[in-house]
Write a protein that holds these residues in place. Structure first.
Motif, mmCIF file in Angstrom:
data_model
loop_
_atom_site.group_PDB
_atom_site.id
_atom_site.type_symbol
_atom_site.label_atom_id
_atom_site.label_comp_id
_atom_site.label_asym_id
_atom_site.label_seq_id
_atom_site.Cartn_x
_atom_site.Cartn_y
_atom_site.Cartn_z
ATOM 1 N N VAL A 78 4.435 -17.928 13.412
ATOM 2 C CA VAL A 78 4.947 -16.810 12.605
ATOM 3 C C VAL A 78 5.829 -17.374 11.502
ATOM 4 O O VAL A 78 6.839 -18.018 11.781
ATOM 5 N N PRO A 79 5.465 -17.149 10.233
ATOM 6 C CA PRO A 79 6.281 -17.656 9.127
ATOM 7 C C PRO A 79 7.547 -16.837 8.939
ATOM 8 O O PRO A 79 7.650 -15.697 9.401
ATOM 9 N N THR A 80 8.513 -17.420 8.266
ATOM 10 C CA THR A 80 9.748 -16.725 7.908
ATOM 11 C C THR A 80 9.776 -16.561 6.395
ATOM 12 O O THR A 80 9.530 -17.522 5.665
ATOM 13 N N TYR A 81 10.040 -15.356 5.929
ATOM 14 C CA TYR A 81 10.068 -15.092 4.493
ATOM 15 C C TYR A 81 11.504 -14.916 3.990
ATOM 16 O O TYR A 81 12.347 -14.356 4.693
ATOM 17 N N ASP A 82 11.744 -15.368 2.778
ATOM 18 C CA ASP A 82 12.990 -15.067 2.087
ATOM 19 C C ASP A 82 12.750 -13.741 1.368
ATOM 20 O O ASP A 82 12.346 -13.713 0.201
ATOM 21 N N PHE A 83 12.953 -12.644 2.086
ATOM 22 C CA PHE A 83 12.610 -11.329 1.526
ATOM 23 C C PHE A 83 13.432 -10.989 0.290
ATOM 24 O O PHE A 83 12.972 -10.249 -0.581
ATOM 25 N N GLU A 84 14.634 -11.513 0.200
ATOM 26 C CA GLU A 84 15.453 -11.248 -0.993
ATOM 27 C C GLU A 84 14.786 -11.849 -2.226
ATOM 28 O O GLU A 84 14.697 -11.210 -3.278
ATOM 29 N N ALA A 85 14.268 -13.087 -2.070
ATOM 30 C CA ALA A 85 13.583 -13.746 -3.188
ATOM 31 C C ALA A 85 12.270 -13.042 -3.501
ATOM 32 O O ALA A 85 11.900 -12.885 -4.677
ATOM 33 N N VAL A 86 11.555 -12.597 -2.458
ATOM 34 C CA VAL A 86 10.298 -11.874 -2.666
ATOM 35 C C VAL A 86 10.549 -10.593 -3.439
ATOM 36 O O VAL A 86 9.853 -10.286 -4.420
ATOM 37 N N ALA A 142 -0.399 3.923 6.213
ATOM 38 C CA ALA A 142 0.324 3.712 4.958
ATOM 39 C C ALA A 142 0.083 2.327 4.382
ATOM 40 O O ALA A 142 0.046 2.156 3.163
ATOM 41 N N PHE A 143 -0.086 1.334 5.256
ATOM 42 C CA PHE A 143 -0.229 -0.037 4.786
ATOM 43 C C PHE A 143 -1.682 -0.525 4.769
ATOM 44 O O PHE A 143 -1.937 -1.716 4.626
ATOM 45 N N THR A 144 -2.611 0.418 4.913
ATOM 46 C CA THR A 144 -4.035 0.067 4.821
ATOM 47 C C THR A 144 -4.716 1.042 3.880
ATOM 48 O O THR A 144 -4.152 2.065 3.502
ATOM 49 N N ARG A 145 -5.931 0.708 3.530
ATOM 50 C CA ARG A 145 -6.720 1.597 2.673
ATOM 51 C C ARG A 145 -8.147 1.633 3.213
ATOM 52 O O ARG A 145 -8.610 0.693 3.861
ATOM 53 N N GLU A 146 -8.829 2.706 2.918
ATOM 54 C CA GLU A 146 -10.192 2.889 3.398
ATOM 55 C C GLU A 146 -11.174 2.368 2.360
ATOM 56 O O GLU A 146 -11.144 2.774 1.195
ATOM 57 N N VAL A 147 -12.012 1.430 2.778
ATOM 58 C CA VAL A 147 -13.119 0.984 1.913
ATOM 59 C C VAL A 147 -14.355 1.460 2.666
ATOM 60 O O VAL A 147 -14.593 2.644 2.759
ATOM 61 N N THR A 148 -15.166 0.583 3.216
ATOM 62 C CA THR A 148 -16.170 1.003 4.191
ATOM 63 C C THR A 148 -15.537 0.933 5.573
ATOM 64 O O THR A 148 -16.079 1.418 6.542
ATOM 65 N N TYR A 149 -14.388 0.283 5.633
ATOM 66 C CA TYR A 149 -13.564 0.179 6.831
ATOM 67 C C TYR A 149 -12.137 0.006 6.326
ATOM 68 O O TYR A 149 -11.914 -0.220 5.146
ATOM 69 N N ARG A 150 -11.162 0.114 7.198
ATOM 70 C CA ARG A 150 -9.785 -0.011 6.737
ATOM 71 C C ARG A 150 -9.420 -1.471 6.568
ATOM 72 O O ARG A 150 -9.879 -2.358 7.306
ATOM 73 N N GLU A 151 -8.599 -1.757 5.547
ATOM 74 C CA GLU A 151 -8.117 -3.104 5.277
ATOM 75 C C GLU A 151 -6.685 -3.010 4.767
ATOM 76 O O GLU A 151 -6.219 -1.933 4.397
ATOM 77 N N LEU A 152 -5.992 -4.148 4.771
ATOM 78 C CA LEU A 152 -4.615 -4.149 4.279
ATOM 79 C C LEU A 152 -4.583 -3.753 2.803
ATOM 80 O O LEU A 152 -5.461 -4.122 2.029
ATOM 81 N N ASP A 153 -3.546 -3.025 2.434
ATOM 82 C CA ASP A 153 -3.368 -2.604 1.047
ATOM 83 C C ASP A 153 -2.109 -3.293 0.499
ATOM 84 O O ASP A 153 -0.986 -2.814 0.714
ATOM 85 N N PRO A 154 -2.259 -4.420 -0.195
ATOM 86 C CA PRO A 154 -1.100 -5.169 -0.702
ATOM 87 C C PRO A 154 -0.176 -4.324 -1.574
ATOM 88 O O PRO A 154 1.041 -4.519 -1.564
ATOM 89 N N ALA A 155 -0.762 -3.384 -2.326
ATOM 90 C CA ALA A 155 0.050 -2.548 -3.223
ATOM 91 C C ALA A 155 1.084 -1.741 -2.446
ATOM 92 O O ALA A 155 2.202 -1.523 -2.925
ATOM 93 N N GLN A 156 0.720 -1.300 -1.243
ATOM 94 C CA GLN A 156 1.653 -0.501 -0.446
ATOM 95 C C GLN A 156 2.791 -1.358 0.108
ATOM 96 O O GLN A 156 3.926 -0.882 0.236
ATOM 97 N N PHE A 157 2.500 -2.617 0.424
ATOM 98 C CA PHE A 157 3.579 -3.517 0.859
ATOM 99 C C PHE A 157 4.529 -3.792 -0.301
ATOM 100 O O PHE A 157 5.748 -3.848 -0.126
ATOM 101 N N THR A 158 3.969 -3.949 -1.501
ATOM 102 C CA THR A 158 4.807 -4.146 -2.688
ATOM 103 C C THR A 158 5.699 -2.931 -2.912
ATOM 104 O O THR A 158 6.906 -3.059 -3.144
ATOM 105 N N LYS A 159 5.114 -1.737 -2.825
ATOM 106 C CA LYS A 159 5.900 -0.506 -2.996
ATOM 107 C C LYS A 159 6.992 -0.401 -1.926
ATOM 108 O O LYS A 159 8.115 0.013 -2.210
ATOM 109 N N GLY A 160 6.639 -0.794 -0.705
ATOM 110 C CA GLY A 160 7.613 -0.727 0.374
ATOM 111 C C GLY A 160 8.788 -1.660 0.145
ATOM 112 O O GLY A 160 9.945 -1.310 0.411
ATOM 113 N N LEU A 161 8.505 -2.862 -0.365
ATOM 114 C CA LEU A 161 9.578 -3.825 -0.638
ATOM 115 C C LEU A 161 10.460 -3.369 -1.798
ATOM 116 O O LEU A 161 11.652 -3.690 -1.843
ATOM 117 N N LEU A 162 9.867 -2.639 -2.735
ATOM 118 C CA LEU A 162 10.627 -2.182 -3.897
ATOM 119 C C LEU A 162 11.376 -0.879 -3.624
ATOM 120 O O LEU A 162 12.186 -0.444 -4.446
#
Length: 250
Positions: free
Chosen positions: A8-16, A202-222
């Motif tokens: 499990v990696p550790t992130y510097d969320f403040e820098a992100v 909230a953190f996934t999106r529907e294509v032909t199946y559900r997948e991670l939605d990076p845009a929602q993680f960005t919105k969540g961090l902001l």
């Protein structure tokens, strides 16, 4: 070998977060990988057992390489390839089949020999590292072939074996570890009730199946309101891998 442990990696969320505030369109995966701290690999419970070279098998292997490569001059280039597309004669096709088959056998044998060379050179680097004190048996982490995971890929970090009179030299480089957000871990967290269905959606999106939605993680961090929970979920579903060794001529 001990039981594999999920890295499990550790992130510097403040820098992100600061990077995303400066550039909301930045690629989140690239940003996380750049700012992730990968845990140092743990030394194995038991050292990897390295196979001893069987002199008879090695001699047979060398004989086979010489046999398949010796045939190449008899088959390679016998057919002059057409300058423009045309129908090939049966005799040409037959000759090209023979040539392709022999090239395949030679490539397979030569690749196996090259792998053996790289393994031997990697062993040289291991012993050199032990003698210099850069690695200690049973303490320094190793890869699945038993070679020490030390150094890096930069000119200052890679291991080198210069030889007088030779322009090129063998080097061993270790790639940097990587990290990513895992959909599989997000789904597992939902199934284990570590996150709610609303959070999963909230953190996934529907294509032909559900997948991670990076845009929602960005919105969540902001978002000040959602930032802490977003960070918790990102930590929960992140996974990492250590770098790997590679031997090459430079």
């Amino acid at each position: 070998m001990g039981t594999a442990v999920q890295l499990v990696p550790t992130y510097d969320f403040e820098a992100v977060t600061k990077s995303l505030q400066a550039d909301p369109g930045a690629d989140l995966a690239t940003l996380l990988n750049k700012l992730a701290q990968i845990p140092a690999p743990a030394a194995t419970d038991k050292p990897v057992v390295k196979k001893k070279v069987d002199p008879v098998a090695e001699e047979n292997f060398k004989t086979e390489i010489l046999r398949v490569t010796a045939i190449l001059p008899e088959v390679v280039g016998k057919v002059t390839l057409p300058a423009t597309p045309r129908v090939l004669r049966n005799t040409e096709l037959a000759a090209l089949i023979d040539e392709s088959e022999q090239i395949g056998l030679a490539l397979k044998a030569l690749k196996a020999r090259e792998d053996k060379i790289k393994n031997a050179v990697s062993g040289h680097f291991d012993v050199t590292a032990e003698k210099s004190g850069k690695a200690k048996p049973g303490e320094t982490p190793v890869d699945d072939k038993g070679h020490y995971l030390i150094g890096g890929s930069s000119a200052e970090q890679r291991l080198e074996a210069p030889v007088p009179g030779k322009e090129k030299r063998f080097v061993r480089e270790k790639s940097k570890g990587s990290s990513r957000l895992s959909f599989e871990r997000l789904l597992a967290a939902y199934e284990e009730k570590q996150i709610t269905k609303a959070e999963f959606l909230a953190f996934t999106r529907e294509v032909t199946y559900r997948e991670l939605d990076p845009a929602q993680f960005t919105k969540g961090l902001l978002s000040r309101a959602r930032r802490e929970r977003t960070q918790e979920i990102m930590t929960l579903i992140s996974e990492a891998s250590h770098g790997t060794n590679s031997v090459r001529l430079r």
